[in-house]
Design an enzyme around this catalytic site. Structure first.
Site, PDB file in Angstrom:
ATOM      1  N   HIS A  61       0.852  -1.419  -0.164  1.00  0.00           N
ATOM      2  CA  HIS A  61       0.167   0.049   0.507  1.00  0.00           C
ATOM      3  C   HIS A  61       0.776   1.240   0.324  1.00  0.00           C
ATOM      4  CE1 HIS A  61      -4.408  -1.716   0.772  1.00  0.00           C
ATOM      5  NE2 HIS A  61      -3.371  -2.196   1.357  1.00  0.00           N
ATOM      6  N   GLU A 134       3.580  -0.641   3.716  1.00  0.00           N
ATOM      7  CA  GLU A 134       3.210   0.577   3.556  1.00  0.00           C
ATOM      8  C   GLU A 134       4.705   1.520   3.248  1.00  0.00           C
ATOM      9  OE1 GLU A 134       0.591   1.739   3.894  1.00  0.00           O
ATOM     10  OE2 GLU A 134      -1.500  -0.005   5.049  1.00  0.00           O
TER      11      GLU A 134
END
Length: 224
Positions: A61, A134
């Site tokens: 992400h 992330e």
């Protein structure tokens, strides 16, 4: 990519129908969340195949507020499993100058129950590792630096290469790969990684790793 239609429309979180796909892993609909439904079915099928060893799930992400790359992992009751889960992020921190272990956290927030990391962490066996990777939309801070470095297409690709390199290190240090090459100073073994961990949360506590845990560590391929 699990959200091609949403990304095509310029969304970075919502699908074409306005759903945050990383909150619907528990009961994805084949009509509303078709990509999620298909991938979940595939993972469940692989997890039930005795010929397949499904060891890692990493959901990638972009993060809109924090810098660097970092990971989210799950929380488990078994202390030894918590320690094993910390190995891969520690190794990645050694390989990637833009990856931050200090920003990496392990949680079981109720609001994250529908994420791939949380759902699959409860579905797969205790030798599987589920993470969210992330990466900042904007920049990273290298160790010892006070100036943020903007991410570019090349530095994003470098992080991807470093993730791949970390898989190689992980399997080499756990004796799944024997390349007959001497260990260089840049390579560290899994026990060294664990011993650098944070005290007080079971990660890298040398007292815990020694003694009564010694036999378990040998079974896990973590050598002194």
């Amino acid at each position: 990519m699990l959200n091609p239609d949403g990304v095509y429309l310029g969304n970075y979180r919502c699908s074409l129908m306005g759903f945050d796909l990383n909150r619907h892993w528990q009961e994805p609909s084949p009509w509303v969340h078709p990509t999620l439904h298909a991938v979940k079915q595939l993972i469940v099928q692989l997890s039930q195949d005795a010929k397949v060893g499904l060891e890692f799930y990493i959901d990638v992400h972009a993060h809109s507020t924090m810098m660097n790359g970092f990971m989210y992992g799950n929380v488990f009751e078994e202390e030894e499993r918590v320690q094993r889960q910390a190995v891969f992020p520690r190794l990645l921190c050694q390989n990637a100058p833009d990856f931050s272990f200090s920003n990496t956290s392990f949680n079981r927030d109720v609001v994250k129950a529908g994420t791939g990391r949380r759902f699959l962490g409860g579905l797969l066996d205790d030798m599987s590792y589920c993470y969210t990777l992330e990466v900042s939309f904007y920049s990273y801070m290298a160790a010892g630096s006070t100036a943020p470095v903007p991410y570019t297409e090349d530095t994003y690709m470098n992080l991807g290469r470093n993730v791949t390199r970390t898989f190689l290190d992980y399997y080499r240090h756990n004796n799944f790969i024997d390349d007959n090459k001497p260990q260089t100073p840049n390579h560290i073994n899994s026990t060294e990684v664990l011993s650098q961990g944070r005290q007080g949360n079971g990660i890298g506590n040398e007292k815990t790793l020694g003694g009564e845990r010694g036999a378990e560590r040998k079974n896990l391929g973590l050598k002194d």
